[in-house]
Scaffold this motif. Structure first.
Motif, PDB file in Angstrom:
ATOM      1  N   ILE A  12       0.844  -1.202   0.000  1.00 17.19           N
ATOM      2  CA  ILE A  12       0.000   0.000   0.000  1.00 17.19           C
ATOM      3  C   ILE A  12       0.882   1.256   0.000  1.00 17.19           C
ATOM      4  N   GLY A  13       1.980   1.204   0.771  1.00 17.54           N
ATOM      5  CA  GLY A  13       2.867   2.363   0.860  1.00 17.54           C
ATOM      6  C   GLY A  13       3.465   2.742  -0.487  1.00 17.54           C
ATOM      7  N   SER A  14       3.882   1.764  -1.284  1.00 18.43           N
ATOM      8  CA  SER A  14       4.503   2.107  -2.580  1.00 18.43           C
ATOM      9  C   SER A  14       3.455   2.687  -3.525  1.00 18.43           C
ATOM     10  N   LEU A  32      10.758   5.778   4.646  1.00 13.60           N
ATOM     11  CA  LEU A  32      11.545   5.022   5.631  1.00 13.60           C
ATOM     12  C   LEU A  32      11.044   3.584   5.602  1.00 13.60           C
ATOM     13  N   ASP A  33      11.922   2.664   5.219  1.00 13.22           N
ATOM     14  CA  ASP A  33      11.493   1.260   5.096  1.00 13.22           C
ATOM     15  C   ASP A  33      12.672   0.358   5.423  1.00 13.22           C
ATOM     16  N   ALA A  34      12.406  -0.698   6.187  1.00 14.72           N
ATOM     17  CA  ALA A  34      13.470  -1.618   6.601  1.00 14.72           C
ATOM     18  C   ALA A  34      13.778  -2.658   5.530  1.00 14.72           C
ATOM     19  N   LEU A  35      13.003  -2.650   4.442  1.00 16.17           N
ATOM     20  CA  LEU A  35      13.173  -3.649   3.375  1.00 16.17           C
ATOM     21  C   LEU A  35      13.203  -5.061   3.960  1.00 16.17           C
ATOM     22  N   ALA A  38       9.003  -8.278   2.869  1.00 15.88           N
ATOM     23  CA  ALA A  38       7.785  -7.737   2.240  1.00 15.88           C
ATOM     24  C   ALA A  38       8.029  -6.435   1.489  1.00 15.88           C
ATOM     25  N   GLY A  39       9.196  -5.831   1.678  1.00 14.86           N
ATOM     26  CA  GLY A  39       9.471  -4.543   1.043  1.00 14.86           C
ATOM     27  C   GLY A  39      10.455  -4.710  -0.102  1.00 14.86           C
ATOM     28  N   SER A  40      10.337  -3.867  -1.123  1.00 12.93           N
ATOM     29  CA  SER A  40      11.243  -3.981  -2.253  1.00 12.93           C
ATOM     30  C   SER A  40      11.469  -2.619  -2.900  1.00 12.93           C
ATOM     31  N   GLU A  55      16.786   3.469   4.099  1.00  8.62           N
ATOM     32  CA  GLU A  55      16.591   2.104   4.583  1.00  8.62           C
ATOM     33  C   GLU A  55      16.813   2.096   6.086  1.00  8.62           C
ATOM     34  N   GLY A  56      15.804   1.761   6.857  1.00  9.55           N
ATOM     35  CA  GLY A  56      15.950   1.774   8.304  1.00  9.55           C
ATOM     36  C   GLY A  56      14.696   1.293   8.989  1.00  9.55           C
ATOM     37  N   ASP A  57      14.834   1.165  10.304  1.00 10.18           N
ATOM     38  CA  ASP A  57      13.823   0.509  11.132  1.00 10.18           C
ATOM     39  C   ASP A  57      13.008   1.565  11.892  1.00 10.18           C
ATOM     40  N   ILE A  58      11.696   1.403  11.897  1.00  9.29           N
ATOM     41  CA  ILE A  58      10.859   2.365  12.644  1.00  9.29           C
ATOM     42  C   ILE A  58      11.055   2.248  14.160  1.00  9.29           C
ATOM     43  N   PHE A  77       2.617   3.443   7.332  1.00 12.86           N
ATOM     44  CA  PHE A  77       2.149   2.177   6.757  1.00 12.86           C
ATOM     45  C   PHE A  77       2.971   0.997   7.269  1.00 12.86           C
ATOM     46  N   ALA A  78       4.212   1.230   7.710  1.00 14.32           N
ATOM     47  CA  ALA A  78       5.120   0.110   7.998  1.00 14.32           C
ATOM     48  C   ALA A  78       4.507  -0.828   9.023  1.00 14.32           C
ATOM     49  N   ALA A  79       4.565  -2.115   8.718  1.00 16.87           N
ATOM     50  CA  ALA A  79       4.028  -3.115   9.643  1.00 16.87           C
ATOM     51  C   ALA A  79       4.461  -4.497   9.185  1.00 16.87           C
ATOM     52  N   GLU A  80       4.395  -5.429  10.084  1.00 13.79           N
ATOM     53  CA  GLU A  80       4.314  -6.838   9.696  1.00 13.79           C
ATOM     54  C   GLU A  80       2.828  -7.051   9.427  1.00 13.79           C
ATOM     55  N   ASN A 173      -9.020   2.772   9.568  1.00 20.06           N
ATOM     56  CA  ASN A 173      -9.088   1.312   9.586  1.00 20.06           C
ATOM     57  C   ASN A 173      -9.741   0.880   8.282  1.00 20.06           C
ATOM     58  N   CYS A 174      -8.966   0.206   7.460  1.00 19.75           N
ATOM     59  CA  CYS A 174      -9.426  -0.125   6.108  1.00 19.75           C
ATOM     60  C   CYS A 174      -9.639  -1.628   5.953  1.00 19.75           C
ATOM     61  N   SER A 175     -10.474  -1.974   4.995  1.00 22.04           N
ATOM     62  CA  SER A 175     -10.730  -3.380   4.683  1.00 22.04           C
ATOM     63  C   SER A 175      -9.654  -3.914   3.729  1.00 22.04           C
ATOM     64  N   ASP A 218      -8.053   3.473  -4.089  1.00 21.23           N
ATOM     65  CA  ASP A 218      -9.178   4.078  -3.355  1.00 21.23           C
ATOM     66  C   ASP A 218      -8.827   4.244  -1.874  1.00 21.23           C
ATOM     67  N   HIS A 219      -8.136   3.232  -1.312  1.00 17.99           N
ATOM     68  CA  HIS A 219      -7.668   3.351   0.074  1.00 17.99           C
ATOM     69  C   HIS A 219      -6.759   4.578   0.210  1.00 17.99           C
ATOM     70  N   ASN A 220      -5.800   4.677  -0.707  1.00 19.41           N
ATOM     71  CA  ASN A 220      -4.825   5.767  -0.591  1.00 19.41           C
ATOM     72  C   ASN A 220      -5.446   7.140  -0.822  1.00 19.41           C
TER      73      ASN A 220
HETATM   74  P1  NAD Z   1       3.296  -4.904   3.376  1.00 17.05           P
HETATM   75  O1  NAD Z   1       3.669  -6.062   4.214  1.00 17.05           O
HETATM   76  O2  NAD Z   1       3.130  -5.081   1.908  1.00 17.05           O
HETATM   77  O3  NAD Z   1       4.376  -3.729   3.564  1.00 17.05           O
HETATM   78  C1  NAD Z   1       4.918  -3.406   4.811  1.00 17.05           C
HETATM   79  C2  NAD Z   1       6.177  -2.576   4.590  1.00 17.05           C
HETATM   80  O4  NAD Z   1       6.695  -2.201   5.886  1.00 17.05           O
HETATM   81  C3  NAD Z   1       7.296  -3.325   3.866  1.00 17.05           C
HETATM   82  O5  NAD Z   1       7.861  -2.515   2.858  1.00 17.05           O
HETATM   83  C4  NAD Z   1       8.325  -3.603   4.968  1.00 17.05           C
HETATM   84  O6  NAD Z   1       9.652  -3.659   4.494  1.00 17.05           O
HETATM   85  C5  NAD Z   1       8.084  -2.430   5.904  1.00 17.05           C
HETATM   86  N1  NAD Z   1       8.497  -2.714   7.284  1.00 17.05           N
HETATM   87  C6  NAD Z   1       8.209  -3.808   8.027  1.00 17.05           C
HETATM   88  N2  NAD Z   1       8.780  -3.718   9.247  1.00 17.05           N
HETATM   89  C7  NAD Z   1       9.441  -2.524   9.281  1.00 17.05           C
HETATM   90  C8  NAD Z   1      10.192  -1.853  10.258  1.00 17.05           C
HETATM   91  N3  NAD Z   1      10.424  -2.396  11.477  1.00 17.05           N
HETATM   92  N4  NAD Z   1      10.702  -0.631   9.959  1.00 17.05           N
HETATM   93  C9  NAD Z   1      10.510  -0.076   8.736  1.00 17.05           C
HETATM   94  N5  NAD Z   1       9.800  -0.675   7.773  1.00 17.05           N
HETATM   95  C10 NAD Z   1       9.262  -1.891   8.027  1.00 17.05           C
HETATM   96  O7  NAD Z   1       1.963  -4.299   4.034  1.00 17.05           O
HETATM   97  P2  NAD Z   1       0.735  -3.576   3.350  1.00 17.05           P
HETATM   98  O8  NAD Z   1      -0.257  -4.592   2.932  1.00 17.05           O
HETATM   99  O9  NAD Z   1       1.233  -2.575   2.388  1.00 17.05           O
HETATM  100  O10 NAD Z   1       0.106  -2.838   4.615  1.00 17.05           O
HETATM  101  C11 NAD Z   1       0.505  -1.502   4.941  1.00 17.05           C
HETATM  102  C12 NAD Z   1      -0.269  -1.040   6.158  1.00 17.05           C
HETATM  103  O11 NAD Z   1      -1.669  -1.066   5.870  1.00 17.05           O
HETATM  104  C13 NAD Z   1      -0.082  -1.933   7.387  1.00 17.05           C
HETATM  105  O12 NAD Z   1      -0.023  -1.099   8.518  1.00 17.05           O
HETATM  106  C14 NAD Z   1      -1.333  -2.803   7.410  1.00 17.05           C
HETATM  107  O13 NAD Z   1      -1.665  -3.173   8.724  1.00 17.05           O
HETATM  108  C15 NAD Z   1      -2.361  -1.828   6.840  1.00 17.05           C
HETATM  109  N6  NAD Z   1      -3.508  -2.450   6.156  1.00 17.05           N
HETATM  110  C16 NAD Z   1      -3.312  -3.349   5.157  1.00 17.05           C
HETATM  111  C17 NAD Z   1      -4.412  -3.862   4.477  1.00 17.05           C
HETATM  112  C18 NAD Z   1      -4.249  -4.844   3.337  1.00 17.05           C
HETATM  113  O14 NAD Z   1      -5.259  -5.341   2.824  1.00 17.05           O
HETATM  114  N7  NAD Z   1      -3.053  -5.134   2.878  1.00 17.05           N
HETATM  115  C19 NAD Z   1      -5.712  -3.477   4.842  1.00 17.05           C
HETATM  116  C20 NAD Z   1      -5.860  -2.550   5.882  1.00 17.05           C
HETATM  117  C21 NAD Z   1      -4.746  -2.031   6.532  1.00 17.05           C
END
Ligand code: NAD
Ligand code: TDX
Length: 331
Positions: A12-14, A32-35, A38-40, A55-58, A77-80, A173-175, A218-220
């Motif tokens: 979603i972030g890209s 800011l992304d830890a790559l 899941a990141g590229s 490139e770095g950690d939140i 957006f960053a998350a597992e 909070n998105c679906s 649409d989310h973005n």
């Molecule tokens: P994704 O897994 O595709 O991307 C996550 C990005 O975060 C990756 O680029 C990864 O490298 C980076 N990242 C992970 N840990 C990190 C850290 N410690 N520091 C810095 N960067 C880090 O996830 P997504 O599907 O793009 O989701 C993005 C956000 O949207 C998340 O917060 C997720 O909870 C939320 N969300 C996702 C959806 C969905 O359908 N995918 C729906 C609702 C909400």
């Protein structure tokens, strides 16, 4: 606006960063992304010269503090993000989703920067298939998985930092999102790339679970609206009335790709599998005037299929490892 986008190399972030470069040429974007797996960087190919990439950690407080001090707004957006992974090893979810968000919030508090927190409808748990109601901003939190519980915890931190420290934050909070650049571990890209590699799609259990699909653009667009016009402290639910059961989605993918719609396998169900998500986005529609542009799921899905067909180099390198991991899970 100088904007810091965490997780900008993810799905979603890209797409958010691409939209910013395309539609808001006056904004200066730092990613800011830890790559993680899941990141590229490839997800930002073609716009590298228009953004700054760090490139770095939140959860790295010194780095986060220096980046936050130099911007006007942070979109987080960053998350597992994958439920199945969270069931195997919850720790990276606790660390990134909770401690990482805490680290960002402390910097936001210090520097008084505008903050938007991206979250999921999964924090509300699930609904029965025949429940006439949908999730609203007032639904009680009831997360089911390690992933959704860490997202819920991060939402709670944001709310507490608004109340206790007066940070200028909004939440959404998105679906379930679909579209280009989604990792092949996720449901729709996994099935499309299965078909493209001659493998039968894999449906968890009977496939009756319902997800409320929304196109990532649409989310973005909603996130931008909230960032610019949302009220501090408020939560906005984002959804496009796209409820479909997984069986229908798999059958539609097969049909659109010219295969027999029954050409898939039922595999082991996910532990604790949420039955149904459904979003009532009327606040966002009525108060902020947002509405989705992708109202035809088949059309959006066809465009997504075309994207995966045309961008094999982007996903092929991850496919084998993902399928090997699923195989060990019986999925
Ligand atoms: P994704 O897994 O595709 O991307 C996550 C990005 O975060 C990756 O680029 C990864 O490298 C980076 N990242 C992970 N840990 C990190 C850290 N410690 N520091 C810095 N960067 C880090 O996830 P997504 O599907 O793009 O989701 C993005 C956000 O949207 C998340 O917060 C997720 O909870 C939320 N969300 C996702 C959806 C969905 O359908 N995918 C729906 C609702 C909400
Ligand atoms: O191979 C599969 N077969 C299958 O039937 C996979 C990977 C999934 N599924 C099912 C499980 C879910 O019911 O498809 C549905 C969607 O699965 P995921 O793509 O893993 O998404 P979900 O668990 O619903 O969570 C997603 O939406 C909410 C995102 O991954 C989260 O980050 C977001 O918060």
């Amino acid at each position: 606006m100088r904007i810091l986008v965490t997780g900008g190399a993810g799905f979603i972030g890209s797409n958010f960063v691409r939209a910013a470069v395309r539609e808001r040429p006056d904004s200066r974007v730092t990613v800011l992304d830890a790559l993680t797996y899941a990141g590229s960087r490839d997800s930002l190919r073609g716009i590298d010269d228009k953004i700054e990439f760090v490139e770095g950690d939140i959860a790295d407080s010194a780095l986060v503090d220096s980046l936050v001090s130099g911007c006007d707004a942070v979109v987080h957006f960053a998350a597992e993000s994958h439920n199945d992974n969270s069931l195997i090893d919850p720790w990276p979810f606790v660390r990134t989703n909770i401690i990482g968000t805490y680290t960002l919030l402390q910097a936001i508090r210090e520097h008084g920067v505008r903050y938007h927190h991206v979250s999921t409808d999964e924090v509300y748990g699930d609904l029965e298939l025949d429940d006439p109601t949908k999730f609203t901003e007032h639904t009680a939190y009831n997360p089911s998985s390690p992933y959704s519980s860490t997202k819920a915890a991060s939402d709670m931190l944001v709310r507490a930092w608004v109340r206790s420290y007066g940070i200028r934050a909004t939440l959404s909070n998105c679906s379930n999102n679909y579209g280009p650049y989604q990792h092949v571990e996720k449901f729709i890209p996994r099935q499309i790339t299965n078909v493209l590699t001659g493998v039968r799609p894999k449906l968890y259990g009977a496939g009756l679970n319902v997800r409320d699909w929304i196109h990532v653009d649409d989310h973005n667009a909603a996130v931008w609206k909230i960032l610019e016009e949302g009220q501090t402290g408020r939560t906005y639910l984002i959804g496009a009335d796209g409820e479909l059961d997984n069986l229908t989605v798999v059958r539609t993918i097969l049909e659109l790709m010219g295969h027999d719609p029954d050409d898939f396998d039922h595999v082991k169900d996910r532990a604790g599998h949420d039955l149904r998500y459904a979003i009532d986005a009327s606040t966002l529609r009525d108060e902020l005037g947002w509405s989705p542009r992708y109202n035809d799921f088949r059309e959006g899905l066809q465009a997504t299929i075309d994207w995966y067909r045309d961008n094999r180099a982007w996903w092929e390198k991850n496919k084998d490892a993902v399928e090997m991991r699923y195989e060990t899970q019986g999925a």
